[in-house]
Design a protein around this motif. Structure first.
Motif, PDB file in Angstrom:
ATOM      1  N   ILE A  82       0.715  -1.127  -0.039  1.00  0.00           N
ATOM      2  CA  ILE A  82      -0.474  -0.327  -0.126  1.00  0.00           C
ATOM      3  C   ILE A  82       0.660   0.844  -0.365  1.00  0.00           C
ATOM      4  N   ALA A  83       2.129   0.886   0.988  1.00  0.00           N
ATOM      5  CA  ALA A  83       3.136   2.343   0.643  1.00  0.00           C
ATOM      6  C   ALA A  83       3.223   3.161  -0.895  1.00  0.00           C
ATOM      7  N   CYS A  84       3.168   1.903  -1.514  1.00  0.00           N
ATOM      8  CA  CYS A  84       4.120   1.949  -3.016  1.00  0.00           C
ATOM      9  C   CYS A  84       3.189   2.579  -3.592  1.00  0.00           C
ATOM     10  N   LEU A  85       2.106   2.638  -3.771  1.00  0.00           N
ATOM     11  CA  LEU A  85       0.246   3.305  -4.099  1.00  0.00           C
ATOM     12  C   LEU A  85       0.631   4.899  -4.197  1.00  0.00           C
ATOM     13  N   SER A  86       0.215   5.537  -4.838  1.00  0.00           N
ATOM     14  CA  SER A  86      -0.262   7.343  -4.716  1.00  0.00           C
ATOM     15  C   SER A  86      -0.947   7.371  -3.443  1.00  0.00           C
ATOM     16  N   GLU A  87      -1.047   8.822  -3.188  1.00  0.00           N
ATOM     17  CA  GLU A  87      -1.377   9.376  -1.784  1.00  0.00           C
ATOM     18  C   GLU A  87      -3.394   9.596  -1.789  1.00  0.00           C
ATOM     19  N   ALA A  88      -3.827   9.387  -3.088  1.00  0.00           N
ATOM     20  CA  ALA A  88      -4.732   8.886  -3.168  1.00  0.00           C
ATOM     21  C   ALA A  88      -5.108   7.294  -3.171  1.00  0.00           C
ATOM     22  N   GLU A  89      -4.421   6.576  -3.384  1.00  0.00           N
ATOM     23  CA  GLU A  89      -4.918   5.058  -3.194  1.00  0.00           C
ATOM     24  C   GLU A  89      -4.509   4.692  -2.105  1.00  0.00           C
ATOM     25  N   ARG A  90      -3.911   5.226  -1.211  1.00  0.00           N
ATOM     26  CA  ARG A  90      -3.660   4.965  -0.045  1.00  0.00           C
ATOM     27  C   ARG A  90      -4.392   5.443   0.845  1.00  0.00           C
ATOM     28  N   LYS A  91      -4.683   6.900   0.736  1.00  0.00           N
ATOM     29  CA  LYS A  91      -6.274   7.160   1.288  1.00  0.00           C
ATOM     30  C   LYS A  91      -7.267   6.202   1.505  1.00  0.00           C
ATOM     31  N   GLU A  92      -7.737   6.091   0.608  1.00  0.00           N
ATOM     32  CA  GLU A  92      -8.714   4.837   0.016  1.00  0.00           C
ATOM     33  C   GLU A  92      -8.896   3.729   0.402  1.00  0.00           C
ATOM     34  N   ALA A  93      -7.559   3.132   0.673  1.00  0.00           N
ATOM     35  CA  ALA A  93      -7.186   2.020   1.089  1.00  0.00           C
ATOM     36  C   ALA A  93      -7.551   2.046   2.141  1.00  0.00           C
ATOM     37  N   VAL A  94      -6.871   3.389   3.616  1.00  0.00           N
ATOM     38  CA  VAL A  94      -6.802   3.165   5.303  1.00  0.00           C
ATOM     39  C   VAL A  94      -8.360   3.014   5.063  1.00  0.00           C
ATOM     40  N   GLU A  95      -9.312   4.360   4.756  1.00  0.00           N
ATOM     41  CA  GLU A  95     -10.557   4.652   4.400  1.00  0.00           C
ATOM     42  C   GLU A  95     -11.179   3.700   4.203  1.00  0.00           C
ATOM     43  N   THR A  96     -11.685   1.953   3.775  1.00  0.00           N
ATOM     44  CA  THR A  96     -12.368   1.578   3.069  1.00  0.00           C
ATOM     45  C   THR A  96     -12.199  -0.367   3.113  1.00  0.00           C
ATOM     46  N   TRP A  97     -10.274  -0.390   3.206  1.00  0.00           N
ATOM     47  CA  TRP A  97     -10.486  -2.025   2.865  1.00  0.00           C
ATOM     48  C   TRP A  97     -10.766  -2.134   4.343  1.00  0.00           C
ATOM     49  N   PRO A  98     -10.727  -3.296   4.079  1.00  0.00           N
ATOM     50  CA  PRO A  98     -11.515  -4.293   6.098  1.00  0.00           C
ATOM     51  C   PRO A  98     -10.089  -4.798   6.879  1.00  0.00           C
TER      52      PRO A  98
END
Length: 189
Positions: A82-98
């Protein structure tokens, strides 16, 4: 229950995945060097799946078998990718992933998970402590595809009864990063 025929599917996957072919000899050598359990994990949606497991003599059976899935947010491998994703992708992962609580130390505070992922951005590897197995420190470095996307990690799990986090960072992280960077995958692999 599944029959032995299911092993044929697993065998076919292992033979077909170029990551497994490239990483296996390097992981065997890394396991010998560290004398600790090493793994390769892939991101599968919002979870990680271990595709290679190189155990030690003290490894529990459940940590030897490839195919185990865990939520990415609470694993060193997931956080490293996840750290290698864009800032927006990281934010989406943190907010929505289980998140699935596995131990009493599993982090469920998404703000703390975001901080751990940003730490992984800064240092180049993900780190967890007792999140999936008590007294286990997990550390993982990302493997990138030819187009710079995270596709896997080289991961090591050690006992916190034997290792400190500082020692893991100093003695294991450089080896994981070196091996992860030595695995060159083609685009889309």
């Amino acid at each position: 229950s599944p029959s032995i025929k299911f092993l044929e599917l697993g065998n076919a996957y292992l033979w077909a995945d170029p990551l497994v072919q490239l990483a296996m000899p390097k992981l065997i050598e890394l396991g010998r060097l560290l004398s600790e359990r090493v793994n390769v994990a892939r991101l599968a949606g919002r979870e990680i799946v271990y595709v290679i497991r190189i155990p030690t003599q003290l490894t529990a059976f459940g940590a030897m078998v490839a195919g185990r899935r865990l939520p990415a947010l609470t694993t060193s491998s997931g956080r490293a990718m996840i750290a290698c994703l864009s800032e927006a992708e990281r934010k989406e992962a943190v907010e929505t992933w289980p998140i699935r609580v596995v131990t009493s130390k599993t982090t469920t505070d998404r703000r703390k998970i975001a901080e751990a992922i940003e730490d992984a951005v800064a240092c180049g590897y993900g780190l967890t402590h007792s999140e999936n197995i008590m007294n286990e420190i997990g550390i993982a470095a990302p493997v990138l595809s030819g187009d710079g996307r995270p596709v896997a990690t080289v991961q090591c799990s050690v006992s916190s009864l034997k290792w400190s986090v500082d020692r893991v960072r100093a003695e294991i992280a450089p080896h994981l990063i070196e091996v992860a960077n030595s695995i060159h995958l083609p685009k889309g692999a």
